[in-house]
Design an enzyme around this catalytic site. Structure first.
Site, PDB file in Angstrom:
ATOM      1  N   HIS A 180      11.982   3.454  -5.127  1.00  0.00           N
ATOM      2  CA  HIS A 180      12.178   2.734  -3.864  1.00  0.00           C
ATOM      3  C   HIS A 180      13.635   2.254  -3.827  1.00  0.00           C
ATOM      4  O   HIS A 180      13.923   1.079  -4.011  1.00  0.00           O
ATOM      5  CB  HIS A 180      11.202   1.553  -3.836  1.00  0.00           C
ATOM      6  CG  HIS A 180      11.090   0.858  -2.521  1.00  0.00           C
ATOM      7  ND1 HIS A 180      10.649  -0.445  -2.412  1.00  0.00           N
ATOM      8  CD2 HIS A 180      11.345   1.271  -1.263  1.00  0.00           C
ATOM      9  CE1 HIS A 180      10.641  -0.797  -1.140  1.00  0.00           C
ATOM     10  NE2 HIS A 180      11.065   0.218  -0.424  1.00  0.00           N
ATOM     11  N   ARG A 240      10.327  -2.021  14.569  1.00  0.00           N
ATOM     12  CA  ARG A 240      11.078  -0.974  13.872  1.00  0.00           C
ATOM     13  C   ARG A 240      11.832  -0.051  14.814  1.00  0.00           C
ATOM     14  O   ARG A 240      11.490   0.092  15.984  1.00  0.00           O
ATOM     15  CB  ARG A 240      10.081  -0.105  13.086  1.00  0.00           C
ATOM     16  CG  ARG A 240       9.299  -0.851  12.014  1.00  0.00           C
ATOM     17  CD  ARG A 240      10.100  -0.986  10.767  1.00  0.00           C
ATOM     18  NE  ARG A 240       9.409  -1.715   9.711  1.00  0.00           N
ATOM     19  CZ  ARG A 240       9.665  -1.531   8.425  1.00  0.00           C
ATOM     20  NH1 ARG A 240      10.558  -0.662   8.023  1.00  0.00           N
ATOM     21  NH2 ARG A 240       9.042  -2.255   7.527  1.00  0.00           N
ATOM     22  N   TYR A 291       0.399   3.026  12.291  1.00  0.00           N
ATOM     23  CA  TYR A 291       1.706   2.384  12.143  1.00  0.00           C
ATOM     24  C   TYR A 291       2.427   2.763  10.845  1.00  0.00           C
ATOM     25  O   TYR A 291       1.825   2.749   9.760  1.00  0.00           O
ATOM     26  CB  TYR A 291       1.538   0.858  12.171  1.00  0.00           C
ATOM     27  CG  TYR A 291       2.812   0.124  12.550  1.00  0.00           C
ATOM     28  CD1 TYR A 291       3.111  -0.131  13.881  1.00  0.00           C
ATOM     29  CD2 TYR A 291       3.728  -0.286  11.589  1.00  0.00           C
ATOM     30  CE1 TYR A 291       4.288  -0.774  14.245  1.00  0.00           C
ATOM     31  CE2 TYR A 291       4.903  -0.943  11.940  1.00  0.00           C
ATOM     32  CZ  TYR A 291       5.170  -1.185  13.276  1.00  0.00           C
ATOM     33  OH  TYR A 291       6.331  -1.819  13.637  1.00  0.00           O
ATOM     34  N   LYS A 305       5.945   6.295   2.226  1.00  0.00           N
ATOM     35  CA  LYS A 305       5.466   5.536   1.065  1.00  0.00           C
ATOM     36  C   LYS A 305       4.364   6.293   0.313  1.00  0.00           C
ATOM     37  O   LYS A 305       4.288   6.242  -0.914  1.00  0.00           O
ATOM     38  CB  LYS A 305       4.948   4.167   1.514  1.00  0.00           C
ATOM     39  CG  LYS A 305       5.961   3.334   2.293  1.00  0.00           C
ATOM     40  CD  LYS A 305       7.196   3.034   1.484  1.00  0.00           C
ATOM     41  CE  LYS A 305       8.132   2.111   2.264  1.00  0.00           C
ATOM     42  NZ  LYS A 305       9.361   1.840   1.514  1.00  0.00           N
ATOM     43  N   SER A 331      11.092  -4.974  -0.242  1.00  0.00           N
ATOM     44  CA  SER A 331      11.173  -4.834   1.214  1.00  0.00           C
ATOM     45  C   SER A 331      11.843  -6.073   1.812  1.00  0.00           C
ATOM     46  O   SER A 331      11.629  -7.189   1.336  1.00  0.00           O
ATOM     47  CB  SER A 331       9.776  -4.686   1.814  1.00  0.00           C
ATOM     48  OG  SER A 331       9.111  -3.600   1.206  1.00  0.00           O
ATOM     49  N   CYS A 356      14.983  -7.042   1.847  1.00  0.00           N
ATOM     50  CA  CYS A 356      16.105  -7.671   1.123  1.00  0.00           C
ATOM     51  C   CYS A 356      17.430  -7.012   1.506  1.00  0.00           C
ATOM     52  O   CYS A 356      18.427  -7.192   0.807  1.00  0.00           O
ATOM     53  CB  CYS A 356      15.909  -7.576  -0.385  1.00  0.00           C
ATOM     54  SG  CYS A 356      14.679  -8.703  -1.024  1.00  0.00           S
ATOM     55  N   ASP A 359      16.137   4.135   1.645  1.00  0.00           N
ATOM     56  CA  ASP A 359      14.841   3.590   1.203  1.00  0.00           C
ATOM     57  C   ASP A 359      14.278   4.251  -0.058  1.00  0.00           C
ATOM     58  O   ASP A 359      13.639   3.578  -0.846  1.00  0.00           O
ATOM     59  CB  ASP A 359      13.827   3.719   2.352  1.00  0.00           C
ATOM     60  CG  ASP A 359      12.590   2.851   2.151  1.00  0.00           C
ATOM     61  OD1 ASP A 359      12.733   1.705   1.695  1.00  0.00           O
ATOM     62  OD2 ASP A 359      11.472   3.322   2.444  1.00  0.00           O
ATOM     63  N   ARG A 365       2.387  -2.208   7.136  1.00  0.00           N
ATOM     64  CA  ARG A 365       1.607  -1.608   6.061  1.00  0.00           C
ATOM     65  C   ARG A 365       0.487  -2.566   5.671  1.00  0.00           C
ATOM     66  O   ARG A 365       0.695  -3.774   5.610  1.00  0.00           O
ATOM     67  CB  ARG A 365       2.491  -1.343   4.832  1.00  0.00           C
ATOM     68  CG  ARG A 365       3.482  -0.214   5.023  1.00  0.00           C
ATOM     69  CD  ARG A 365       4.255   0.081   3.749  1.00  0.00           C
ATOM     70  NE  ARG A 365       5.174  -0.971   3.396  1.00  0.00           N
ATOM     71  CZ  ARG A 365       4.970  -1.882   2.470  1.00  0.00           C
ATOM     72  NH1 ARG A 365       3.861  -1.864   1.748  1.00  0.00           N
ATOM     73  NH2 ARG A 365       5.865  -2.801   2.218  1.00  0.00           N
TER      74      ARG A 365
END
Ligand code: OXD
Ligand code: MN
Length: 606
Positions: free
Chosen positions: A244, A387, A215, A224, A266, A268, A291, A73
């Site tokens: 989130h 990913r 991407y 998102k 992100s 974690c 997510d 991102r």
């Protein structure tokens, strides 16, 4: 399906205008079928953009390698283009919508020459659910079409629900690489240079315009862009929550069930927590989402959550049979891999997959790569943000109710980040407002030295929403406080601050994490039922040390340490929030949160 088959006049007009502007060679309306998915794969394998993986090891799986400029991102090219800059707030990039649309219209002009435009009708959430929302993405990327098939619900059924005048979020996407006559991609991932990439959101008109990147979150616009940035604005206006957050189902040894959501910045371990294999005997954890959670009040005054997504778009490195066996099993078939390494047997490999590279590899840049364990400087074979995209239904522990259109009733919210010191293993908020305070100060240690922030510093990421909130963060805090006023506090989820990442003086993690986090979830579960398993402290309700079942690897003394109040550390924390964090939100920072800060400080000094 063709554009002429679209029955929704506004949608049809919007597509026709886009065709006029972007000038694709042809247009297809996606039906979401398996045949369509296979066709996308075939196009990309033939263009040299995708490699089919070994069908004996990874049936139905393919590998993509993106351009090195297009691997994550791009937050510094992401815009919240509200009419007034003050509505976007200090933590979002902003450009006046008229100016931004003018710039982007220039970029979109003829941008699909030589390509096909795909029109993707998609539902975020089970098709027809009251909580779901519909979007329509137009794109010139077959990679995006295939990924959207997995991550969302695509096709005719969605157009059926939309009818002739249903609401949809219009989403423009182009990779920004038109083809000249006789030109083809020749195996090179198409995208535009960084300075031409724009990921733009127009909150008032509920529009998304993305250009130049193919991407992840820049291009799969349901995730998102729609499910968080635009949905957060819809949620504010309509009185619900778009967060989130992972959603998990937990069952205790007596068979009693609760649902818990959790917001973590992100990287974690949200996916790991959502699919956790409990180390505590008799407990069971199942997955609803990894997510994003959308939550609305039911008639009973409780908050019900759905997972708006239909797949997982997870980070590969670090995923292995120890850290997340359920993710490993989920991605053993029908999975799109992006930027991982390829073995000679056409299998995949990445750092911390749990075993050494089985011979020479092709790395994510397409170069030969031979593992050299003595070379600490060796570049990774898989990109750190490589990913997997896989259908959620392939997860061995997906909860049976994961697609229930009503959603699941939430008992607890968790907030957390990577905090080596000060923040205890778990801490229950004394009230809703205290819980909102906890969410507002979430922070995580910066681990990647490559970022322009000093490694080891704490970056605050309130509610793990800083990159994903479509409006002013101060107004967002207020929205959370308002939600708390909409129901009886006893019916609202209880709020907990957790931290799996405490380190000792030698820099080693004290708590084993992963499956052992079930020990903390069990305490939270019992707390939601009002168990007498806590002590009141100045910072919140902490476990009585004996109420957490201790793993063998943690000494009683260490457990006590991570369940204690670090008075001096908390005084510093409070001072940092007061001096550096809250002031950035100016007048929009709700006074209730300053009052909470004062109250905690007073208790710490008492
Ligand atoms: C994600 C992120 O990809 O949060 O989910 O960055
Ligand atoms: Mn995320």
């Amino acid at each position: 399906m063709k554009v002429k088959d679209i029955k929704h006049p506004k949608l049809k007009k919007w597509v026709e205008e886009a065709v006029g502007l972007m000038a694709p060679d042809s247009v297809e309306v996606c039906d979401g079928s398996k045949g369509e998915y296979d066709k996308m794969m075939k196009i990309m394998v033939n263009a040299g953009l995708a490699t089919s993986l070994n069908p004996k090891k990874l049936p139905g799986c393919v590998l993509f390698r993106s351009d090195p400029s297009d691997v994550a991102r791009v937050e510094n090219r992401t815009y919240i283009s509200s009419e007034k800059q003050s509505d976007a707030g200090p933590t979002n990039n902003w450009i006046d919508p008229k100016e931004l649309k003018q710039t982007m219209n220039g970029l979109y002009k003829n941008c699909m020459k030589g390509r096909t435009m795909y029109v993707i009708p998609f539902s975020m959430g089970p098709v027809g659910s009251d909580i779901a929302k519909i979007g329509v993405e137009i794109t010139d990327s077959p990679y995006v079409v295939a990924n959207m098939h997995i991550m969302t619900r695509v096709g005719k059924k969605v157009l059926g629900v939309l009818g002739k005048d249903g609401f949809f979020v219009p989403c423009y996407h182009s990779i920004g690489k038109p083809l000249e006559q006789n030109e083809s991609d020749r195996g090179k991932w198409p995208c535009a240079p960084l300075e031409k990439k724009y990921i733009s959101h127009f909150p008032e008109t509920r529009e998304i315009w993305s250009y130049g990147s193919g991407y992840g979150g820049n291009a799969l616009l349901g995730k998102k862009c729609l499910a968080l940035r635009i949905a957060s604005v819809l949620a504010r206006d309509e009185g619900w929550l778009a967060e989130h957050m992972l959603i998990l189902k937990i069952t205790n040894p007596e068979g009693k069930v609760k649902y818990i959501t959790g917001a973590f910045p992100s990287q974690c371990g949200k996916t790991n927590l959502a699919m956790l294999v409990p180390k505590l005997p008799g407990w069971k954890v199942e997955t609803v989402g990894d997510d994003i959670a959308w939550m609305k009040f039911g008639k009973d005054g409780r908050l019900y959550a759905i997972n708006p997504e239909a797949g997982f778009f997870g980070v590969a490195p670090g995923t292995n049979m120890e850290s997340n066996p359920n993710a490993m099993l989920s991605i053993s078939k029908n999975t799109i891999y992006t930027n991982v390494a390829l073995t000679q047997e056409r299998d995949v490999w990445w750092e911390q997959i749990g075993y050494d590279a089985p011979g020479p590899l092709v790395d994510w840049t397409g170069q030969n790569w031979v593992q050299d364990k003595n070379n600490k400087e060796q570049k990774p074979a898989a990109h750190p943000n490589s990913r997997f995209t896989c259908p959620a239904k392939q997860c061995p522990v997906i909860a049976k109710e994961w697609e229930d259109p009503k959603g699941v009733p939430i008992s607890a919210f968790l907030f957390g980040g990577r905090r080596p010191k000060t923040i205890p293993l778990v801490n229950q908020a004394k009230s809703w407002v205290h819980g909102v305070f906890m969410g507002s100060i979430v922070g995580s240690e910066v681990t990647a030295a490559a970022l322009d922030v000093k490694a080891g510093t704490i970056r605050r990421d309130p509610f793990a929403m800083l990159p994903f909130c479509g409006y002013h963060m101060g107004d967002y805090f207020k929205h959370w406080l308002d939600i708390g006023k909409k129901s009886d506090e006893s019916k609202l989820p209880k709020i907990f601050f957790v931290n799996w990442f405490r380190k000792n003086d030698a820099g080693k993690f004290i708590w084993p994490g992963y499956g052992d986090n079930s020990r903390v979830l069990a305490w939270i579960f019992d707390r939601c039922d009002g168990a007498d398993n806590f002590v009141e402290t100045p910072i919140g309700n902490l476990p009585k040390p004996e109420s957490i079942v201790r793993p063998d690897s943690v000494s009683a003394e260490d457990l006590k340490g991570i369940l204690a109040v670090d008075i001096e550390g908390w005084k510093k924390e409070i001072a940092d929030v007061r001096q550096n964090h809250y002031p950035q939100f100016g007048d929009k920072l709700p006074q209730e949160l300053y009052a909470e800060l004062d109250a905690i400080e007073k208790r710490l000094n008492a």
